[in-house]
Write a protein that holds these residues in place. Structure first.
Motif, PDB file in Angstrom:
ATOM      1  N   TRP A   1      11.636   7.098  -3.736  1.00  0.00           N
ATOM      2  CA  TRP A   1      10.910   5.889  -3.375  1.00  0.00           C
ATOM      3  C   TRP A   1       9.941   6.276  -2.261  1.00  0.00           C
ATOM      4  CZ3 TRP A   1      12.210   1.047  -5.511  1.00  0.00           C
ATOM      5  CH2 TRP A   1      13.389   1.015  -6.241  1.00  0.00           C
ATOM      6  N   VAL A   2       8.786   5.628  -2.187  1.00  0.00           N
ATOM      7  CA  VAL A   2       7.836   5.879  -1.103  1.00  0.00           C
ATOM      8  C   VAL A   2       7.245   4.548  -0.659  1.00  0.00           C
ATOM      9  CG1 VAL A   2       5.713   7.034  -0.376  1.00  0.00           C
ATOM     10  CG2 VAL A   2       7.243   8.174  -1.998  1.00  0.00           C
ATOM     11  N   LEU A   3       7.210   4.367   0.657  1.00  0.00           N
ATOM     12  CA  LEU A   3       6.478   3.255   1.251  1.00  0.00           C
ATOM     13  C   LEU A   3       5.073   3.766   1.523  1.00  0.00           C
ATOM     14  CD1 LEU A   3       8.690   1.540   3.981  1.00  0.00           C
ATOM     15  CD2 LEU A   3       7.443   0.399   2.143  1.00  0.00           C
ATOM     16  N   GLY A   4       4.105   3.288   0.769  1.00  0.00           N
ATOM     17  CA  GLY A   4       2.716   3.671   0.973  1.00  0.00           C
ATOM     18  C   GLY A   4       2.046   2.623   1.841  1.00  0.00           C
ATOM     19  N   LEU A   5       1.575   3.036   3.015  1.00  0.00           N
ATOM     20  CA  LEU A   5       1.026   2.097   3.998  1.00  0.00           C
ATOM     21  C   LEU A   5      -0.425   2.426   4.309  1.00  0.00           C
ATOM     22  CD1 LEU A   5       4.027   2.341   6.494  1.00  0.00           C
ATOM     23  CD2 LEU A   5       3.726   0.667   4.650  1.00  0.00           C
ATOM     24  N   THR A   6      -1.255   1.397   4.386  1.00  0.00           N
ATOM     25  CA  THR A   6      -2.626   1.561   4.860  1.00  0.00           C
ATOM     26  C   THR A   6      -2.862   0.538   5.949  1.00  0.00           C
ATOM     27  OG1 THR A   6      -3.455   0.113   3.115  1.00  0.00           O
ATOM     28  CG2 THR A   6      -3.557   2.465   2.698  1.00  0.00           C
TER      29      THR A   6
END
Length: 175
Positions: free
Chosen positions: A141-146
């Motif tokens: 799982w990955v939390l992709g944050l911008t």
């Protein structure tokens, strides 16, 4: 050469700056850290209460991307240095990883963490880096944050996307 595996966005949210974003303990100069934290909380749920990452923290990575990171703290730090004052608390270079440390602690995440400067479509670049973490099995799982700050609260925002490898035909819904 094989193509990177497909992935799916399980949850996603965009949070704008403003009075509705709660402060985050330890961060006082700008909206950067509170925005990032608020986006994660809105995306996966509040920590310690049945959030989407419960039980998968050891397999969850984080990728944070921004074009300019925390310009508010940078400008304040430069102004203080120009006045002959140096604040050990206002070390703007560590703010991105510091807020990720808060997120990792509160959500019990122990996967890989990356902060990257992006040059184009921030979300697309962060999602591509997330895909690479999934492809080499560094995370499931990955939390992709911008995040982008702006003097105009309508333009300042943080976005969180929770992604995972798309189940293949043999995987079904067993994930």
């Amino acid at each position: 050469m094989t193509a990177p595996p497909a992935f799916e966005v399980v949850a996603g949210v965009r949070v704008h700056a403003g009075p509705q974003v709660p402060p985050l303990a330890g961060f006082f100069a700008s909206d950067f850290a509170p925005l990032v934290y608020a986006a994660v909380r809105e995306c996966v749920g509040p920590p310690r209460s049945g959030h989407l990452l419960e039980g998968v923290g050891d397999r969850t990575g984080i990728v944070l991307g921004s074009r300019s990171f925390d310009t508010t703290s940078l400008e304040l730090s430069v102004a203080q240095v120009n006045q002959g004052r140096v604040s050990p608390i206002l070390f703007y270079q560590v703010l991105p990883t510091a807020v990720l440390g808060h997120i990792a602690r509160d959500y019990r995440l122990t996967g890989p963490v990356s902060c990257v400067a992006v040059t184009g479509d921030a979300r697309a670049e962060v999602l591509e880096l997330s895909r690479l973490l999934l492809a080499d099995e560094s995370a499931q799982w990955v939390l992709g944050l911008t995040v982008e700050l702006s003097p105009d609260p309508e333009k300042a925002f943080a976005r969180a996307d929770l992604v995972r490898s798309a189940p293949g035909p043999a995987d079904g819904e067993a994930r």
